[in-house]
Design an enzyme around this catalytic site. Structure first.
Site, PDB file in Angstrom:
ATOM      1  N   GLN A   1      -4.478  -4.625   7.205  1.00 35.37           N
ATOM      2  CA  GLN A   1      -5.446  -5.647   6.778  1.00 35.37           C
ATOM      3  C   GLN A   1      -5.237  -6.967   7.513  1.00 35.37           C
ATOM      4  O   GLN A   1      -5.995  -7.915   7.291  1.00 35.37           O
ATOM      5  CB  GLN A   1      -5.328  -5.898   5.260  1.00 35.37           C
ATOM      6  CG  GLN A   1      -5.542  -4.678   4.401  1.00 35.37           C
ATOM      7  CD  GLN A   1      -6.990  -4.192   4.399  1.00 35.37           C
ATOM      8  OE1 GLN A   1      -7.905  -4.906   4.803  1.00 35.37           O
ATOM      9  NE2 GLN A   1      -7.193  -2.971   3.960  1.00 35.37           N
TER      10      GLN A   1
ATOM     11  N   CYS B   1      -4.786   2.353  -3.708  1.00 31.73           N
ATOM     12  CA  CYS B   1      -3.543   2.878  -3.114  1.00 31.73           C
ATOM     13  C   CYS B   1      -2.415   1.859  -3.213  1.00 31.73           C
ATOM     14  O   CYS B   1      -1.584   1.746  -2.288  1.00 31.73           O
ATOM     15  CB  CYS B   1      -3.740   3.292  -1.654  1.00 31.73           C
ATOM     16  SG  CYS B   1      -4.919   4.594  -1.451  1.00 31.73           S
TER      17      CYS B   1
ATOM     18  N   ASP C   1       3.094  -3.958   8.062  1.00 28.30           N
ATOM     19  CA  ASP C   1       1.884  -3.158   7.880  1.00 28.30           C
ATOM     20  C   ASP C   1       0.709  -4.087   8.154  1.00 28.30           C
ATOM     21  O   ASP C   1       0.396  -4.961   7.345  1.00 28.30           O
ATOM     22  CB  ASP C   1       1.877  -2.629   6.435  1.00 28.30           C
ATOM     23  CG  ASP C   1       0.546  -2.004   6.051  1.00 28.30           C
ATOM     24  OD1 ASP C   1      -0.420  -2.106   6.829  1.00 28.30           O
ATOM     25  OD2 ASP C   1       0.475  -1.429   4.949  1.00 28.30           O
TER      26      ASP C   1
ATOM     27  N   HIS D   1       0.868  -1.175   0.000  1.00 28.09           N
ATOM     28  CA  HIS D   1       0.000   0.000   0.000  1.00 28.09           C
ATOM     29  C   HIS D   1       0.907   1.227   0.000  1.00 28.09           C
ATOM     30  O   HIS D   1       2.013   1.180   0.550  1.00 28.09           O
ATOM     31  CB  HIS D   1      -0.841  -0.049   1.279  1.00 28.09           C
ATOM     32  CG  HIS D   1      -1.904   0.995   1.382  1.00 28.09           C
ATOM     33  ND1 HIS D   1      -1.642   2.297   1.728  1.00 28.09           N
ATOM     34  CD2 HIS D   1      -3.242   0.922   1.185  1.00 28.09           C
ATOM     35  CE1 HIS D   1      -2.780   2.975   1.763  1.00 28.09           C
ATOM     36  NE2 HIS D   1      -3.766   2.170   1.434  1.00 28.09           N
TER      37      HIS D   1
ATOM     38  N   LYS E   1     -10.495  -0.096  10.519  1.00 27.93           N
ATOM     39  CA  LYS E   1     -10.646  -1.306   9.692  1.00 27.93           C
ATOM     40  C   LYS E   1     -11.066  -2.495  10.543  1.00 27.93           C
ATOM     41  O   LYS E   1     -11.296  -3.580  10.027  1.00 27.93           O
ATOM     42  CB  LYS E   1      -9.314  -1.640   9.011  1.00 27.93           C
ATOM     43  CG  LYS E   1      -8.747  -0.481   8.229  1.00 27.93           C
ATOM     44  CD  LYS E   1      -8.317  -0.866   6.875  1.00 27.93           C
ATOM     45  CE  LYS E   1      -7.508   0.249   6.253  1.00 27.93           C
ATOM     46  NZ  LYS E   1      -8.043   0.653   4.961  1.00 27.93           N
TER      47      LYS E   1
HETATM   48  N1  PMP Z   1      -1.857  -0.453   4.542  1.00 26.29           N
HETATM   49  C1  PMP Z   1      -2.841  -1.186   4.019  1.00 26.29           C
HETATM   50  C2  PMP Z   1      -2.534  -2.580   3.543  1.00 26.29           C
HETATM   51  C3  PMP Z   1      -4.127  -0.659   3.920  1.00 26.29           C
HETATM   52  O1  PMP Z   1      -5.104  -1.388   3.391  1.00 26.29           O
HETATM   53  C4  PMP Z   1      -4.358   0.653   4.383  1.00 26.29           C
HETATM   54  C5  PMP Z   1      -5.735   1.286   4.269  1.00 26.29           C
HETATM   55  N2  PMP Z   1      -6.328   1.155   3.021  1.00 26.29           N
HETATM   56  C6  PMP Z   1      -3.301   1.370   4.932  1.00 26.29           C
HETATM   57  C7  PMP Z   1      -2.062   0.785   4.999  1.00 26.29           C
HETATM   58  C8  PMP Z   1      -3.487   2.753   5.464  1.00 26.29           C
HETATM   59  O2  PMP Z   1      -4.353   2.750   6.558  1.00 26.29           O
HETATM   60  P1  PMP Z   1      -4.961   4.118   7.119  1.00 26.29           P
HETATM   61  O3  PMP Z   1      -5.600   4.791   5.929  1.00 26.29           O
HETATM   62  O4  PMP Z   1      -5.956   3.686   8.131  1.00 26.29           O
HETATM   63  O5  PMP Z   1      -3.839   4.896   7.665  1.00 26.29           O
END
Ligand code: PMP
Length: 431
Positions: free
Chosen positions: A225, A388, A222, A144, A248
């Site tokens: 998920q 993203c 990270d 991401h 999430k």
């Molecule tokens: N890493 C992953 C794998 C994600 O799916 C996301 C959220 N889409 C993020 C990081 C970023 O999370 P946040 O927007 O809550 O900071």
């Protein structure tokens, strides 16, 4: 990436385990989520966008509301009753989240705004402490942007070099390639626990063993998920940092956490300056508060922390193992049904066991956005785009996918409506 065979026209019979919903009382769970009980244009809402943000149970909404009704004041500084209660709620929430990921000590949990801020914090602070010119930062093409751009910024600042682990055609990390990238210059290895764009569950424990054997790099996961869907035990994962977001995992937006090994957190300089993070301030310099307060400048998101602890309590009560089992059932069914729609190409691992409840796909000859819009017209909420994770979609030769993502409150009937909706979208868009 897997291209499933198309051409099946009849939905396969549901196996027994699918009919039963694999152990979760989904009806009772849905009763906890008021938002799900609504119609859009006269059709019952089907919410399949939990990988972007999950919905919140009444228990979390009530915890936040009760905190504001009864206990709110600023934390740490006050001597009055409400300040005491707010501080207690804030720190008890930290302890609850620490227990949830099996941290050895609550001081290893730093509150952040979410995964993005947690990863920016690590990249900045470990970067200052440990990464210099010519050092190497190992990422993957699966990341991401939140686990990619902070490292690019660090590479620009420090002169370090970014190395990318490639992906297999099945949507997995190429572990041989990863092993070949690890060496004496590797200072950081930062990878996702679960991919938001493919659904892949990465073998992070095995990777940790490899990283330890070949480098003395900081190993960062990270968990945006991962934490909502899989039991997380940071001690057995073998990582140094684990970042996750409240929103999430049934918690509120604007709160998340970074778990870090105490020795590393102690070694790292602060990320932001301000109130709360100092010990003593002199005209020309300051000294820092103890971890984790060193990393928490300013008035924190106290209600968010309370809500996140309530979310953890809720998920614990339902049981992450049961949630994961339920998601696998839904995923297996979704993949089977979508494979029966001509022209559908599904991305990510073929085996449901290797995939969290995320099913990204395209319908050949249509745009991912149009498919999502057609599903929205049927009250089915999914997401379309690069999620993203532009390197991922590029790797598989598309610019966008439509992504359905599932959570504990989704039902088999919803998956069936989704698959029928995809078929309708295809028929209309290609007619
Ligand atoms: N890493 C992953 C794998 C994600 O799916 C996301 C959220 N889409 C993020 C990081 C970023 O999370 P946040 O927007 O809550 O900071």
């Amino acid at each position: 990436m897997v291209t499933y065979s198309s051409g099946l026209t009849d939905a396969p019979a549901r196996p027994e385990s699918v009919r039963r919903g694999a152990g979760l009382d989904v009806r009772a769970i849905r009763a906890d989520f008021p938002i799900l009980d609504q119609s859009v244009d006269g059709k019952p809402l089907v919410y399949l966008d939990s990988a972007a943000s999950s919905q919140k149970p009444r228990q979390v909404i009530d915890a936040i509301s009760n905190y504001y009704k009864r206990d709110h004041a600023n934390v740490h500084r006050g001597v009055h009753e409400l300040a005491r209660r707010a501080t207690e709620a804030y720190e008890a929430s930290r302890e609850r989240v620490a227990r949830w990921v099996n941290a050895t000590d609550a001081h290893e949990i730093v509150w952040t705004r979410g995964t993005s801020e947690a990863l920016n914090l690590v990249a900045f602070s470990i970067g200052q402490a440990r990464v210099g010119h010519g050092d190497e930062i190992v990422l993957s093409e699966m990341e991401h942007h939140s686990n990619l751009v902070p490292w690019q910024l660090l590479a620009t600042r420090s002169g370090a070099r970014l190395r990318y682990v490639g992906l297999t055609d099945q949507g997995q990390l190429d572990l041989d390639h990863l092993a070949s990238l690890l060496g004496p210059r590797t200072r950081v290895v930062a990878l996702s626990h679960v991919s938001n764009a493919l659904g892949t569950i990465n073998p992070v424990r095995e990777i940790g063993t490899l990283v330890r054997a070949k480098t003395d790099a900081a190993y960062i996961l990270d968990g945006a998920q991962g934490a909502p869907h899989l039991p997380v035990d940071v001690q057995s994962l073998g990582c140094d940092f684990y970042a996750f977001s409240g929103h999430k995992m049934c918690g509120p937006t604007g709160i998340g956490a970074l778990w870090g090994r105490r020795a590393l957190l102690d070694e790292m300089p602060p990320y932001q300056g301000g109130g709360e993070m100092i010990e003593t301030v002199y005209p020309d310099h300051s000294t820092w508060a103890e971890v984790p307060h060193k990393f928490e400048a300013g008035t924190p998101n106290i209600a968010g922390a309370v809500g996140m602890a309530a979310a953890v309590e809720y998920l614990d009560r339902v049981g992450l193992a049961a949630i994961h089992e339920h998601e696998m059932t839904l995923t297996r069914l979704a993949v089977t049904l979508l494979s029966g729609v001509e022209g559908v190409r599904i991305f990510g691992p073929a085996k449901a066991e290797e995939r969290a409840g995320v099913v990204p796909f395209v319908i050949e000859g249509t745009s991912a956005q149009d498919v999502a819009t057609m599903l929205d017209a049927q009250a089915i909420a999914v997401r379309a785009g690069h999620h993203c994770a532009q390197l991922v979609v590029n790797r598989y030769g598309v610019s966008a996918t439509t992504r359905a993502s599932f959570y504990l409150y989704n039902t088999i009937e919803e998956i069936e409506r989704f698959a029928a909706g995809v078929r309708t979208a295809r028929d209309i868009l290609l007619s």
